[in-house]
Design a protein around this motif. Structure first.
Motif, PDB file in Angstrom:
ATOM      1  N   GLU A 231       0.830  -1.209   0.000  1.00 33.04           N
ATOM      2  CA  GLU A 231       0.000   0.000   0.000  1.00 33.04           C
ATOM      3  C   GLU A 231       0.864   1.259   0.000  1.00 33.04           C
ATOM      4  N   GLU A 232       1.948   1.246   0.780  1.00 30.42           N
ATOM      5  CA  GLU A 232       2.828   2.411   0.836  1.00 30.42           C
ATOM      6  C   GLU A 232       3.650   2.533  -0.451  1.00 30.42           C
ATOM      7  N   ARG A 233       4.047   1.416  -1.009  1.00 29.54           N
ATOM      8  CA  ARG A 233       4.784   1.457  -2.263  1.00 29.54           C
ATOM      9  C   ARG A 233       3.933   2.079  -3.358  1.00 29.54           C
ATOM     10  N   GLN A 234       2.666   1.697  -3.398  1.00 30.96           N
ATOM     11  CA  GLN A 234       1.762   2.260  -4.400  1.00 30.96           C
ATOM     12  C   GLN A 234       1.526   3.747  -4.157  1.00 30.96           C
ATOM     13  N   ARG A 235       1.444   4.144  -2.885  1.00 32.21           N
ATOM     14  CA  ARG A 235       1.269   5.566  -2.589  1.00 32.21           C
ATOM     15  C   ARG A 235       2.488   6.360  -3.047  1.00 32.21           C
ATOM     16  N   LEU A 236       3.671   5.829  -2.786  1.00 26.81           N
ATOM     17  CA  LEU A 236       4.890   6.501  -3.233  1.00 26.81           C
ATOM     18  C   LEU A 236       4.895   6.625  -4.751  1.00 26.81           C
ATOM     19  N   GLN A 237       4.528   5.548  -5.449  1.00 22.74           N
ATOM     20  CA  GLN A 237       4.519   5.575  -6.908  1.00 22.74           C
ATOM     21  C   GLN A 237       3.518   6.594  -7.431  1.00 22.74           C
ATOM     22  N   SER A 238       2.352   6.688  -6.786  1.00 29.59           N
ATOM     23  CA  SER A 238       1.342   7.647  -7.243  1.00 29.59           C
ATOM     24  C   SER A 238       1.814   9.081  -7.036  1.00 29.59           C
ATOM     25  N   LEU A 239       2.544   9.332  -5.951  1.00 29.94           N
ATOM     26  CA  LEU A 239       3.076  10.677  -5.709  1.00 29.94           C
ATOM     27  C   LEU A 239       4.153  11.021  -6.737  1.00 29.94           C
ATOM     28  N   VAL A 240       5.005  10.049  -7.055  1.00 31.95           N
ATOM     29  CA  VAL A 240       6.036  10.268  -8.073  1.00 31.95           C
ATOM     30  C   VAL A 240       5.381  10.568  -9.412  1.00 31.95           C
ATOM     31  N   ASN A 241       4.354   9.798  -9.757  1.00 29.00           N
ATOM     32  CA  ASN A 241       3.663  10.010 -11.034  1.00 29.00           C
ATOM     33  C   ASN A 241       3.042  11.400 -11.093  1.00 29.00           C
ATOM     34  N   LEU A 242       2.429  11.815  -9.980  1.00 30.68           N
ATOM     35  CA  LEU A 242       1.782  13.129  -9.932  1.00 30.68           C
ATOM     36  C   LEU A 242       2.812  14.239 -10.097  1.00 30.68           C
ATOM     37  N   ALA A 243       3.953  14.099  -9.436  1.00 35.30           N
ATOM     38  CA  ALA A 243       5.007  15.110  -9.548  1.00 35.30           C
ATOM     39  C   ALA A 243       5.545  15.161 -10.974  1.00 35.30           C
ATOM     40  N   GLN A 244       5.738  14.004 -11.586  1.00 35.75           N
ATOM     41  CA  GLN A 244       6.263  13.977 -12.952  1.00 35.75           C
ATOM     42  C   GLN A 244       5.290  14.596 -13.939  1.00 35.75           C
ATOM     43  N   GLU A 245       3.993  14.371 -13.734  1.00 34.97           N
ATOM     44  CA  GLU A 245       2.985  14.970 -14.615  1.00 34.97           C
ATOM     45  C   GLU A 245       3.065  16.486 -14.598  1.00 34.97           C
ATOM     46  N   ARG A 246       3.446  17.052 -13.461  1.00 31.18           N
ATOM     47  CA  ARG A 246       3.495  18.505 -13.312  1.00 31.18           C
ATOM     48  C   ARG A 246       4.908  19.054 -13.447  1.00 31.18           C
ATOM     49  N   ASP A 247       5.848  18.184 -13.824  1.00 31.83           N
ATOM     50  CA  ASP A 247       7.236  18.592 -14.041  1.00 31.83           C
ATOM     51  C   ASP A 247       7.843  19.170 -12.765  1.00 31.83           C
ATOM     52  N   ILE A 248       7.538  18.539 -11.639  1.00 28.21           N
ATOM     53  CA  ILE A 248       8.013  18.970 -10.326  1.00 28.21           C
ATOM     54  C   ILE A 248       8.872  17.872  -9.715  1.00 28.21           C
ATOM     55  N   LYS A 249       9.999  18.265  -9.120  1.00 31.29           N
ATOM     56  CA  LYS A 249      10.838  17.314  -8.407  1.00 31.29           C
ATOM     57  C   LYS A 249      10.191  16.986  -7.063  1.00 31.29           C
ATOM     58  N   LEU A 250      10.213  15.713  -6.695  1.00 32.84           N
ATOM     59  CA  LEU A 250       9.675  15.267  -5.412  1.00 32.84           C
ATOM     60  C   LEU A 250      10.838  14.830  -4.535  1.00 32.84           C
ATOM     61  N   ARG A 251      10.933  15.417  -3.345  1.00 32.79           N
ATOM     62  CA  ARG A 251      12.059  15.135  -2.449  1.00 32.79           C
ATOM     63  C   ARG A 251      11.536  14.778  -1.060  1.00 32.79           C
ATOM     64  N   PHE A 252      12.093  13.733  -0.469  1.00 33.48           N
ATOM     65  CA  PHE A 252      11.797  13.379   0.919  1.00 33.48           C
ATOM     66  C   PHE A 252      13.067  13.537   1.747  1.00 33.48           C
ATOM     67  N   TRP A 253      12.901  14.123   2.935  1.00 35.39           N
ATOM     68  CA  TRP A 253      14.018  14.117   3.862  1.00 35.39           C
ATOM     69  C   TRP A 253      13.684  13.155   5.003  1.00 35.39           C
ATOM     70  N   ASN A 254      14.697  12.844   5.786  1.00 32.76           N
ATOM     71  CA  ASN A 254      14.540  11.888   6.897  1.00 32.76           C
ATOM     72  C   ASN A 254      14.173  10.509   6.372  1.00 32.76           C
ATOM     73  N   THR A 255      14.725  10.148   5.224  1.00 34.00           N
ATOM     74  CA  THR A 255      14.427   8.849   4.619  1.00 34.00           C
ATOM     75  C   THR A 255      15.166   7.727   5.356  1.00 34.00           C
ATOM     76  N   PRO A 256      14.639   6.493   5.307  1.00 31.97           N
ATOM     77  CA  PRO A 256      15.298   5.373   5.989  1.00 31.97           C
ATOM     78  C   PRO A 256      16.722   5.186   5.479  1.00 31.97           C
ATOM     79  N   ASP A 257      17.638   4.912   6.391  1.00 32.34           N
ATOM     80  CA  ASP A 257      19.036   4.688   5.989  1.00 32.34           C
ATOM     81  C   ASP A 257      19.592   3.431   6.643  1.00 32.34           C
ATOM     82  N   ILE A 258      18.716   2.453   6.890  1.00 32.96           N
ATOM     83  CA  ILE A 258      19.159   1.186   7.479  1.00 32.96           C
ATOM     84  C   ILE A 258      19.897   0.392   6.404  1.00 32.96           C
ATOM     85  N   PRO A 259      21.129  -0.035   6.651  1.00 32.15           N
ATOM     86  CA  PRO A 259      21.846  -0.822   5.639  1.00 32.15           C
ATOM     87  C   PRO A 259      21.105  -2.128   5.343  1.00 32.15           C
TER      88      PRO A 259
END
Length: 200
Positions: free
Chosen positions: A170-198
């Motif tokens: 469900e979260e993977r699909q939400r991330l993909q939908s947000l990326v698609n929406l940003a790309q449609e509008r020619d906007i960069k999508l950036r997240f901070w505080n992203t997971p960094d577990i090796p």
């Protein structure tokens, strides 16, 4: 040498935290770290100008994709932004032009983050600086590339996945939908505080 470290690693963007002190834009995450001479111009703008001049009009000569310089305003939004405009004026040749008619790309895209004077920027007919929007701006349709070339959000405010094991579907699909929406509008999508577990 944060800029040069990033360039050597072929990063597409860097971020500089700035404080307005006595008409200077000093760089440092905390005010206690500030030192005379460590200005946005000395550490970022002038080196980027020289790199663009030597690189066939781009930061990386092999691509026309603009390099992104995020300027995170730590001091007062409006006065610091006004000083940023003055600091950028000598470098306008390699900066974009943002207006209601669209965006003319440059070699370096400057985006204001942190304390951002949104109303002031929205009312400008033309700017050399983009506004760092938030996810709500993207999802409610108020984000446009001519004002907000980038939208940023805290990963933890949107997703529960912290990098351990597979990302829930469900979260993977939400991330993909947000990326698609940003790309449609020619906007960069950036997240901070992203997971960094090796990976295990």
């Amino acid at each position: 040498r944060p800029l040069f470290n990033a360039l050597e690693l072929r990063f597409a963007s860097v971020e500089a935290d700035v404080w307005l002190i006595d008409d200077q834009l000093l760089v440092g995450h905390e005010q206690s770290e500030l030192m005379q001479g460590r200005t946005l111009g000395n550490l970022y703008l002038e080196p980027l100008r020289l790199i663009v001049m030597r690189g066939a009009g781009q930061v990386y000569p092999e691509t026309t994709t603009p390099f992104i310089l995020l300027v995170d305003i730590k001091s007062d939004a409006e006065s610091t932004y006004r000083q940023l405009e003055r600091a950028l004026a000598p470098y306008e040749r390699f900066l974009p032009r943002f207006s209601a008619d669209g965006t003319e790309l440059g070699a370096v895209t400057v985006v204001v983050s942190g304390n951002r004077p949104r109303e002031l920027m929205e009312n400008q007919v033309e700017r050399f600086v983009g506004y760092d929007g938030r996810l709500q701006d993207l999802t409610n349709g108020t984000a446009s590339a001519s004002l907000m070339p980038m939208v940023s959000e805290n990963w933890d405010e949107v997703f529960s996945w912290r990098g351990s094991g597979p990302m829930p579907e469900e979260e993977r699909q939400r991330l993909q939908s947000l990326v698609n929406l940003a790309q449609e509008r020619d906007i960069k999508l950036r997240f901070w505080n992203t997971p960094d577990i090796p990976p295990m």
